[in-house]
Design a protein around this motif. Structure first.
Motif, mmCIF file in Angstrom:
data_model
loop_
_atom_site.group_PDB
_atom_site.id
_atom_site.type_symbol
_atom_site.label_atom_id
_atom_site.label_comp_id
_atom_site.label_asym_id
_atom_site.label_seq_id
_atom_site.Cartn_x
_atom_site.Cartn_y
_atom_site.Cartn_z
ATOM 1 N N HIS A 21 0.837 -1.201 0.000
ATOM 2 C CA HIS A 21 0.000 0.000 0.000
ATOM 3 C C HIS A 21 0.870 1.249 0.000
ATOM 4 O O HIS A 21 1.924 1.286 0.638
ATOM 5 C CB HIS A 21 -0.883 -0.038 1.255
ATOM 6 C CG HIS A 21 -1.674 1.200 1.509
ATOM 7 N ND1 HIS A 21 -1.171 2.294 2.178
ATOM 8 C CD2 HIS A 21 -2.944 1.522 1.202
ATOM 9 C CE1 HIS A 21 -2.098 3.228 2.265
ATOM 10 N NE2 HIS A 21 -3.182 2.784 1.675
ATOM 11 N N ALA A 28 -4.663 2.300 -4.222
ATOM 12 C CA ALA A 28 -4.473 1.665 -2.917
ATOM 13 C C ALA A 28 -5.531 2.161 -1.933
ATOM 14 O O ALA A 28 -6.068 1.390 -1.133
ATOM 15 C CB ALA A 28 -3.074 1.958 -2.392
ATOM 16 N N VAL A 32 -8.399 0.038 0.455
ATOM 17 C CA VAL A 32 -8.565 0.190 1.906
ATOM 18 C C VAL A 32 -9.971 0.690 2.231
ATOM 19 O O VAL A 32 -10.581 0.257 3.210
ATOM 20 C CB VAL A 32 -7.488 1.135 2.470
ATOM 21 C CG1 VAL A 32 -7.715 1.369 3.963
ATOM 22 C CG2 VAL A 32 -6.098 0.547 2.246
ATOM 23 N N ILE A 46 -1.620 -4.298 6.397
ATOM 24 C CA ILE A 46 -1.271 -3.240 5.457
ATOM 25 C C ILE A 46 0.211 -2.920 5.598
ATOM 26 O O ILE A 46 0.672 -2.540 6.676
ATOM 27 C CB ILE A 46 -2.132 -1.979 5.688
ATOM 28 C CG1 ILE A 46 -3.610 -2.304 5.445
ATOM 29 C CG2 ILE A 46 -1.678 -0.853 4.768
ATOM 30 C CD1 ILE A 46 -4.548 -1.147 5.681
ATOM 31 N N PRO A 68 -1.938 -1.139 -5.639
ATOM 32 C CA PRO A 68 -1.894 -2.131 -4.565
ATOM 33 C C PRO A 68 -1.607 -3.528 -5.099
ATOM 34 O O PRO A 68 -1.828 -3.827 -6.270
ATOM 35 C CB PRO A 68 -3.307 -2.057 -3.990
ATOM 36 C CG PRO A 68 -4.157 -1.721 -5.183
ATOM 37 C CD PRO A 68 -3.322 -0.772 -6.013
#
Length: 218
Positions: A21, A28, A32, A46, A68
């Motif tokens: 990340h 990214a 999340v 993470i 990501p």
């Protein structure tokens, strides 16, 4: 016809998935945000990553060298949308897209445009920030701005009800608009698209977007 759904992974395969990340990456952030909304954020690790560092090890998780990337016991999963699909298998009770076929395809079509705007905005940013100043291609920047502006106009013209749900499309759009504010404030997209401005003002108040706002990491 609805898209096929991935089969849920077994418990050993999802024991400690690791997300590579970068907090300023909108892709990214999208992952999340989705993990937060699905209630599975505590089920992934993470791991921050600077893909531009000379000693970066991101290629071990993504041969394309991007974030990501999600490392699971079953193998690496790359690309924000695919990772979001995988996260959805952890919380099947919270579908990421409408289940009714027509609504599902409408959301997928709009999501593709929002994702494309995000890609154009990142491309613009990399050209502006990473290329030597004397080699920046202004025509390339203008091309990306054109994609962004046309994409926003397209989404603004869609029925307002398509922005009413909290799903993969609207979460992606929220991250996209936030990135435009952060990296391309000169576009002043709110003046041209009050419909999207109203949407952004509402969705940006969600805890998932509040917790991941890029300005918090500066």
């Amino acid at each position: 016809m609805a898209l096929p759904q991935p089969a849920p992974l077994t418990a050993p395969e999802v024991a400690q998935p690791r997300l590579r990340h970068a907090p300023l990456s909108p892709f990214a952030r999208k992952v999340v945000v989705v993990a937060h909304e699905l209630g599975v954020l505590d089920r992934i690790e993470i791991v921050p990553c600077d893909v531009w560092a000379p000693d970066t090890d991101i290629a071990g998780d993504n041969p394309l060298g991007k974030v990501p990337a999600l490392r699971t016991a079953a193998g690496a999963i790359i690309g924000a949308t695919l990772i979001c699909e995988w996260l959805g298998t952890l919380a099947p009770e919270h579908p990421l897209l409408p289940q009714e076929p027509a609504a599902r395809w409408a959301a997928l079509r709009a999501h593709a445009v929002a994702d494309g705007i995000m890609e154009a905005a990142v491309t613009y940013t990399m050209e502006r920030m990473r290329r030597p100043q004397d080699k920046i291609w202004e025509g390339w920047l203008e091309r990306q701005e054109g994609k962004i502006c046309r994409g926003l106009a397209h989404l603004a013209a869609l029925p307002a009800e398509e922005r009413a749900n909290i799903d993969l499309y609207t979460l992606t759009l929220g991250c996209t608009l936030g990135y435009l504010d952060f990296r391309l404030p000169h576009l002043d997209w709110r003046a041209d698209h009050p419909q999207l401005a109203s949407f952004e003002a509402t969705i940006s108040e969600r805890p998932s977007l509040q917790a991941t706002a890029p300005v918090r990491f500066i």
